[in-house]
Enzyme design. Structure first.
Site, mmCIF file in Angstrom:
data_model
loop_
_atom_site.group_PDB
_atom_site.id
_atom_site.type_symbol
_atom_site.label_atom_id
_atom_site.label_comp_id
_atom_site.label_asym_id
_atom_site.label_seq_id
_atom_site.Cartn_x
_atom_site.Cartn_y
_atom_site.Cartn_z
ATOM 1 N N GLU A 125 0.837 -1.208 0.000
ATOM 2 C CA GLU A 125 0.000 0.000 0.000
ATOM 3 C C GLU A 125 0.867 1.250 0.000
ATOM 4 O O GLU A 125 0.610 2.211 -0.724
ATOM 5 C CB GLU A 125 -0.900 0.027 1.244
ATOM 6 N N CYS A 166 0.189 1.539 7.328
ATOM 7 C CA CYS A 166 -0.397 1.891 6.027
ATOM 8 C C CYS A 166 -1.689 2.676 6.219
ATOM 9 O O CYS A 166 -1.976 3.602 5.465
ATOM 10 C CB CYS A 166 -0.621 0.638 5.184
#
Ligand code: THU
Length: 301
Positions: free
Chosen positions: A227, A260
């Protein structure tokens, strides 16, 4: 899609942004619906070399823009999407993918054609790559109806990759396309330590997409998640407004880790988060659900 790049001697000196080409290849794979990970060898060459290959392989003594040499033999009426078994025969253990064949592109010819059509070299190269790739997937253009089908596939893939003509605006990729692009990115995961492959595909408000995979390190703590790879690629290309992220893993549900979530919250607290894992299972949440009371730029103002 795995691209094995090669430049004819001297041509590597020409500055060429390979990122749009890599995305175009992924978008061709997604548009076709390739049933497994595939790989292609791509050679950038010049008119003299492509002419020599054209003469020896096809008996045509002329330079051309693109040549493709498929390894897979498709049954009549079939393309790669419906030819899982034929693709399997080309499975390469070293590549961990099915080898679809070779594509040669003359940079000299591409530059000339870009000028002639009045569009960028980027658009021309992405088009030629898509054309070559769909040939490797079993498409042809000898009959008018075949040609129409192949052209439509090329345009769909180029649009998904964000390669439009000047007068076109980008459409929005579907959730299925985002998830499929995340799976393509997953195949490029560098995860020799955890063997946990992750791929991500971030959708920007303007319709562009950026993919990323997890990149591990022998010094384990330096690992970068898929991500964050996608976010950092996007931001470093000037994109900062995101509407959705698709994340793919092989076995376990890849909800983004805390780090993330925090990085995504910096840019897009209202982000949609789509995940896919084993056997194509899909789930969705908002970032606000995953990171309630998130700390962001607003708290510092
Ligand atoms: N990983 C991601 O790429 N994204 C996440 O949100 C969680 C974990 C990767 C990092 C590492 O390479 C592997 O998964 C195992 O932790």
């Amino acid at each position: 899609m795995r691209l094995d790049w090669e430049w004819e001697a001297g041509l590597s000196a020409i500055p060429l942004d390979t990122e749009p080409l890599a995305l175009t290849a992924d978008c061709c794979a997604v548009t076709e619906g390739l049933p497994c990970s595939c790989a292609v060898h791509l050679l950038f060459t010049d008119d003299a070399h492509i002419r020599a290959v054209n003469a020896t392989q096809r008996n045509v003594d002329a330079a051309t823009d693109v040549l493709s040499f498929p390894t897979v033999s498709y049954a009549p009426g079939h393309t790669a999407r419906t030819s899982r078994r034929a693709l399997r025969r080309e499975y390469d253990t070293e590549l961990n993918a099915c080898f679809l064949g070779d594509i040669l592109i003359s940079l000299e010819h591409a530059a000339m054609q870009a000028k002639q059509y009045g569009h960028s070299l980027k658009r021309e190269l992405c088009y030629l790559l898509a054309h070559g790739l769909f040939h490797l997937c079993g498409y042809d253009h000898t009959q008018p109806d075949e040609q129409k089908e192949m052209r439509a596939m090329e345009e769909k893939a180029l649009e998904l990759a964000g390669i439009t003509r000047d007068d076109q605006s980008l459409g929005t990729p579907t959730d299925d396309q985002l998830l499929a692009l995340a799976r393509e990115a997953m195949a490029r995961s560098y995860s020799p330590y955890s063997h946990f492959k992750v791929g991500a595909c971030l959708l920007c408000a303007d319709g562009r997409v950026f993919t990323g995979s997890n990149v591990e390190n022998a010094s384990f703590g330096l690992t970068n998640c898929a991500e964050r790879t996608a976010v950092f690629r996007a931001v470093s290309e000037g994109a900062k407004e995101f509407t959705a992220i698709a994340i793919a893993a092989e076995h376990a549900a890849p909800w983004p880790c805390g780090a993330c979530r925090q990085v995504l919250n910096e840019f897009a607290p209202d982000l949609r988060v789509l995940i896919t894992w084993e056997n194509g299972l899909v789930a969705e949440a908002t970032l606000a659900q995953l990171l309630p009371h998130g700390f962001g730029p607003a708290e510092l103002s």
